[in-house]
Design an enzyme around this catalytic site. Structure first.
Site, PDB file in Angstrom:
ATOM      1  N   LYS A 253      -3.469   7.075   7.163  1.00  0.00           N
ATOM      2  CA  LYS A 253      -2.722   5.818   7.058  1.00  0.00           C
ATOM      3  C   LYS A 253      -1.736   5.771   8.218  1.00  0.00           C
ATOM      4  O   LYS A 253      -0.883   6.645   8.354  1.00  0.00           O
ATOM      5  CB  LYS A 253      -1.993   5.752   5.719  1.00  0.00           C
TER       6      LYS A 253
ATOM      7  N   LYS B 115      -6.577   3.309   6.995  1.00  0.00           N
ATOM      8  CA  LYS B 115      -5.781   2.090   6.836  1.00  0.00           C
ATOM      9  C   LYS B 115      -4.853   1.945   8.036  1.00  0.00           C
ATOM     10  O   LYS B 115      -4.230   2.944   8.395  1.00  0.00           O
ATOM     11  CB  LYS B 115      -4.958   2.188   5.543  1.00  0.00           C
TER      12      LYS B 115
HETATM   13 ZN   LIG Z   1       4.732   3.660  -0.245  1.00  0.00          ZN
END
Ligand SMILES: [Zn+2]
Length: 367
Positions: free
Chosen positions: A238, A291
């Protein structure tokens, strides 16, 4: 009168003396005619043969989208009685508990199989106690959804930022002008949150915080609490991204100070992303996620190729808002643009795509 062909042949040819012009042009025309025929005869491969009709194109299409590929994110809030639109994300709402259960049911009726739940609590504090409260917003919503549609796969976001008064994803210590997000203290609370979600009926817990060691801790706590069948979808790579902006309005989770770059990944790093994914798999992740989506398709491809694990990608709020903005201005056709984006993500290796267009996709795609 000359035919256009003759006129072209007789047009002046640079660097050729006028007196020899006709002889040269005649020679060149003959040469090119033969060269052209030689090339054409050698042109065995004509890829356009298979693009003539939509039936032919369908026959050789490599990537197929299906409603089962998509996960619909849903925002459930303790603070609303009636759906509240999120200004930066047209078509996305904060929902009350009964509404989220109805919405989940409607999603299932459309052919979707999974939803990803985010909770917005009434109260926030410095221990994120709403995240792991037995009657917290996500836990209550899970029970409501499972009573309406027991077969729908429920995935829960496991993070503390929506529940922390300061909006960071972990327990925070402030030293003078500096703040630190404490890793191990945070991991304990995340594991507690994951267990409480599993107890309320979550099929998959999805830690999105990027703390070190949280997947292993969550796996251990789930197993110790009798939830060895609850799967983990880790936000393994992420990145600290500019594209999360609109989500923070949706989840009411913007950090009150500083940013998230001490725990989310530097978007310049691909090798580090692979190390992060390897760690999460080693710790017990069942599904790994990248992501955001479009600026990270190289990472997605490498993760899918290298590890062969079920791989998810999150097409995030800013990516959604960009296309919506262009559609509103009449610059893009929404359906065409979204189908192209989603096909691209699947082609790049995504088995699972989390997207705010999941409902529309379920309507657009053939059953
Ligand atoms: Zn968070």
């Amino acid at each position: 009168m000359q035919t256009p062909d003759v006129a072209r042949r007789q047009a002046p040819i640079p660097f050729i003396q006028a007196t020899r012009r006709d002889a040269y042009s005649c020679l060149l025309a003959t040469h090119f005619r033969y060269a052209y025929h030689r090339v054409v005869r050698k042109l065995v491969h004509r890829p356009r043969r298979l693009r003539h009709s939509s039936a032919l194109r369908n026959l050789v299409r490599e990537t197929h989208l299906n409603a089962h590929n998509f996960v619909l994110p849903l925002f459930v809030s303790e603070k609303v009685q009636q759906r509240r639109p999120i200004a930066s994300m047209p078509g996305v709402f904060q929902l009350s508990v009964p509404e989220v259960a109805d919405e989940a049911r409607a999603a299932q009726d459309l052919g979707l199989q999974a939803v990803l739940l985010f909770g917005i609590p009434e109260q926030k504090d410095e221990q994120a106690s709403g995240a792991y409260a037995e009657n917290g917003i996500v836990q209550t919503a899970l029970r409501a959804i499972k009573s309406k549609c027991p077969d729908l796969v429920t995935i829960t976001d496991v993070c503390l930022c929506e529940y922390m008064s300061h909006g960071h994803c972990g327990v925070t210590r402030i030293d003078g002008n500096h703040f630190r997000v404490l890793n191990d203290e945070t991991v304990e609370l995340l594991a507690r949150t994951a267990v409480s979600h599993a107890a309320a009926g979550a099929d998959i817990v999805a830690p999105s915080d990027m703390m070190d060691g949280r997947v292993g801790a969550i796996r251990e706590e789930l197993d110790a609490s009798g939830f060895d069948q609850t799967a983990i979808m880790s936000y393994a790579a992420k990145f600290a991204s500019a594209f999360y902006g609109p989500f923070r309005e949706a989840a009411e989770s913007p950090p009150q100070f500083g940013d998230r770059r001490s725990y989310q990944m530097d978007f310049a790093n691909a090798k580090e992303a692979l190390r992060e994914v390897a760690l999460d798999i080693k710790e017990g992740a069942d599904i790994v996620m990248v992501k955001p989506a479009l600026p990270y398709m190289d990472i997605l491809w490498r993760v899918r190729e290298r590890f062969g694990k079920p791989t998810a990608v999150y097409h995030v709020s800013g990516e959604y808002a960009m296309v919506k903005g262009a559609v509103e201005k009449g610059l893009l056709d929404e359906r065409d643009a979204v189908l192209e984006i989603m096909t691209g993500l699947k082609r790049a290796g995504a088995d699972i795509i989390v997207t705010y267009w999941a409902r529309e996709l379920a309507r657009w795609l053939p059953k």
